[in-house]
Design an enzyme around this catalytic site. Sequence first.
Site, PDB file in Angstrom:
ATOM      1  N   GLY A 194     -19.626  11.719  28.902  1.00 29.45           N
ATOM      2  CA  GLY A 194     -18.547  12.161  29.682  1.00 29.45           C
ATOM      3  C   GLY A 194     -18.569  11.745  31.169  1.00 29.45           C
ATOM      4  N   GLU A 229     -23.163  14.191  36.357  1.00 27.98           N
ATOM      5  CA  GLU A 229     -22.787  14.615  35.205  1.00 27.98           C
ATOM      6  C   GLU A 229     -21.454  14.977  35.353  1.00 27.98           C
ATOM      7  OE1 GLU A 229     -22.845  15.235  31.933  1.00 27.98           O
ATOM      8  OE2 GLU A 229     -23.849  17.186  31.432  1.00 27.98           O
ATOM      9  N   ASP A 230     -20.435  15.295  34.016  1.00 21.95           N
ATOM     10  CA  ASP A 230     -19.099  15.503  34.084  1.00 21.95           C
ATOM     11  C   ASP A 230     -18.748  17.002  34.404  1.00 21.95           C
ATOM     12  OD1 ASP A 230     -19.997  16.439  31.531  1.00 21.95           O
ATOM     13  OD2 ASP A 230     -18.445  15.209  30.397  1.00 21.95           O
ATOM     14  N   ASP A 263     -21.149  23.687  32.058  1.00 15.09           N
ATOM     15  CA  ASP A 263     -20.591  24.547  31.454  1.00 15.09           C
ATOM     16  C   ASP A 263     -21.840  25.798  31.642  1.00 15.09           C
ATOM     17  OD1 ASP A 263     -18.769  26.016  30.216  1.00 15.09           O
ATOM     18  OD2 ASP A 263     -19.695  25.149  28.278  1.00 15.09           O
ATOM     19  N   THR A 264     -22.530  25.915  30.419  1.00 11.44           N
ATOM     20  CA  THR A 264     -23.484  26.992  30.193  1.00 11.44           C
ATOM     21  C   THR A 264     -24.730  26.714  31.352  1.00 11.44           C
ATOM     22  OG1 THR A 264     -24.779  25.776  28.442  1.00 11.44           O
ATOM     23  CG2 THR A 264     -23.120  27.758  27.991  1.00 11.44           C
ATOM     24  N   GLY A 265     -24.836  25.438  31.484  1.00  8.34           N
ATOM     25  CA  GLY A 265     -25.961  25.005  32.458  1.00  8.34           C
ATOM     26  C   GLY A 265     -27.513  24.595  31.668  1.00  8.34           C
ATOM     27  N   LEU A 275     -27.960  20.530  31.611  1.00 13.39           N
ATOM     28  CA  LEU A 275     -28.805  19.909  33.010  1.00 13.39           C
ATOM     29  C   LEU A 275     -30.162  20.721  33.268  1.00 13.39           C
ATOM     30  CD1 LEU A 275     -25.590  19.412  35.408  1.00 13.39           C
ATOM     31  CD2 LEU A 275     -27.551  17.804  34.209  1.00 13.39           C
ATOM     32  N   LYS A 305     -18.067  25.114  36.036  1.00 20.19           N
ATOM     33  CA  LYS A 305     -17.394  26.461  35.200  1.00 20.19           C
ATOM     34  C   LYS A 305     -18.533  27.561  35.460  1.00 20.19           C
ATOM     35  CE  LYS A 305     -15.453  24.501  31.515  1.00 20.19           C
ATOM     36  NZ  LYS A 305     -15.136  24.750  29.975  1.00 20.19           N
ATOM     37  N   ASP A 322     -13.657  14.988  26.875  1.00 17.22           N
ATOM     38  CA  ASP A 322     -13.259  14.979  25.674  1.00 17.22           C
ATOM     39  C   ASP A 322     -12.954  16.280  24.992  1.00 17.22           C
ATOM     40  OD1 ASP A 322     -15.986  15.300  24.942  1.00 17.22           O
ATOM     41  OD2 ASP A 322     -15.138  14.608  22.986  1.00 17.22           O
TER      42      ASP A 322
HETATM   43  P1  IMP Z   1     -23.622  22.946  29.153  1.00  9.68           P
HETATM   44  O1  IMP Z   1     -25.028  22.579  28.487  1.00  9.68           O
HETATM   45  O2  IMP Z   1     -23.111  24.075  28.435  1.00  9.68           O
HETATM   46  O3  IMP Z   1     -23.665  23.128  30.572  1.00  9.68           O
HETATM   47  O4  IMP Z   1     -22.698  21.646  28.413  1.00  9.68           O
HETATM   48  C1  IMP Z   1     -22.270  20.850  29.224  1.00  9.68           C
HETATM   49  C2  IMP Z   1     -21.517  20.066  28.535  1.00  9.68           C
HETATM   50  O5  IMP Z   1     -20.458  20.618  27.446  1.00  9.68           O
HETATM   51  C3  IMP Z   1     -20.540  18.963  29.154  1.00  9.68           C
HETATM   52  O6  IMP Z   1     -21.239  17.705  29.557  1.00  9.68           O
HETATM   53  C4  IMP Z   1     -19.459  18.468  28.334  1.00  9.68           C
HETATM   54  O7  IMP Z   1     -19.923  17.386  27.310  1.00  9.68           O
HETATM   55  C5  IMP Z   1     -19.449  19.776  27.224  1.00  9.68           C
HETATM   56  N1  IMP Z   1     -18.141  20.677  27.969  1.00  9.68           N
HETATM   57  C6  IMP Z   1     -18.323  21.923  28.651  1.00  9.68           C
HETATM   58  N2  IMP Z   1     -17.113  22.226  28.917  1.00  9.68           N
HETATM   59  C7  IMP Z   1     -16.196  21.345  28.609  1.00  9.68           C
HETATM   60  C8  IMP Z   1     -14.839  21.050  28.741  1.00  9.68           C
HETATM   61  O8  IMP Z   1     -14.071  22.024  29.337  1.00  9.68           O
HETATM   62  N3  IMP Z   1     -14.146  20.104  28.355  1.00  9.68           N
HETATM   63  C9  IMP Z   1     -14.943  19.101  27.700  1.00  9.68           C
HETATM   64  N4  IMP Z   1     -16.288  19.129  27.319  1.00  9.68           N
HETATM   65  C10 IMP Z   1     -16.840  20.167  28.013  1.00  9.68           C
END
Ligand code: IMP
Length: 175
Positions: free
Chosen positions: A41, A96-97, A100-102, A105, A128, A156
Amino acid sequence: MDKFDLMISEEEIKAKVKEVADKISRDYDGESIVVISVLTGAFIFTADLVRELTIPVDKIDTVQISSYEGTKSTGNFIFKKDITTDISGKNVLIVEDIVDTGRTLKKLREMLQMREPKSIKICTAFDKPSRRVNDLVPDYNCFTIPDEFVVGYGLDYDGKYRQFKDIMIVRTDNE
Ligand code: IMP
């Protein structure tokens, strides 16, 4: 057919990426960094960000993480692709793109921390915070966004739409 609503335009992204790159360049004044881009991403954001930096970039490397949920929702992580750069004693900037949950990272930062870099910071294009399950706070963030699933600028839906220039909210066929 999936439908899209514009959230952030290409022009807004471009201006903000420059602003964040300028802040990074000021913060690391006199130092160099190693950029680690989180595939897939972050490839577009990384390409834009590094070209706006005015500090030396020693290396640009990539990492890909595969997460799989265990029986509990804590998640487990493996490197699908590790970096090949020795980061010990280096200033590492993870790019990072979206956070979300964190979970991704937080785990990645822990894993890279074990290699004893001089410093580690995180730069994300989108955040987010309402979805966070831990205390992860990115050091640099271009846009804080609400809890919507977005595509474009590298992000994506099921592998698609990464090439969109704007950030769009996707309304999938399932909705
Ligand atoms: P985390 O571990 O939940 O923070 O995941 C982050 C990853 O979830 C990102 O690198 C994205 O690949 C994916 N992701 C989370 N939210 C979105 C979204 O709104 N659109 C696309 N990919 C997302």
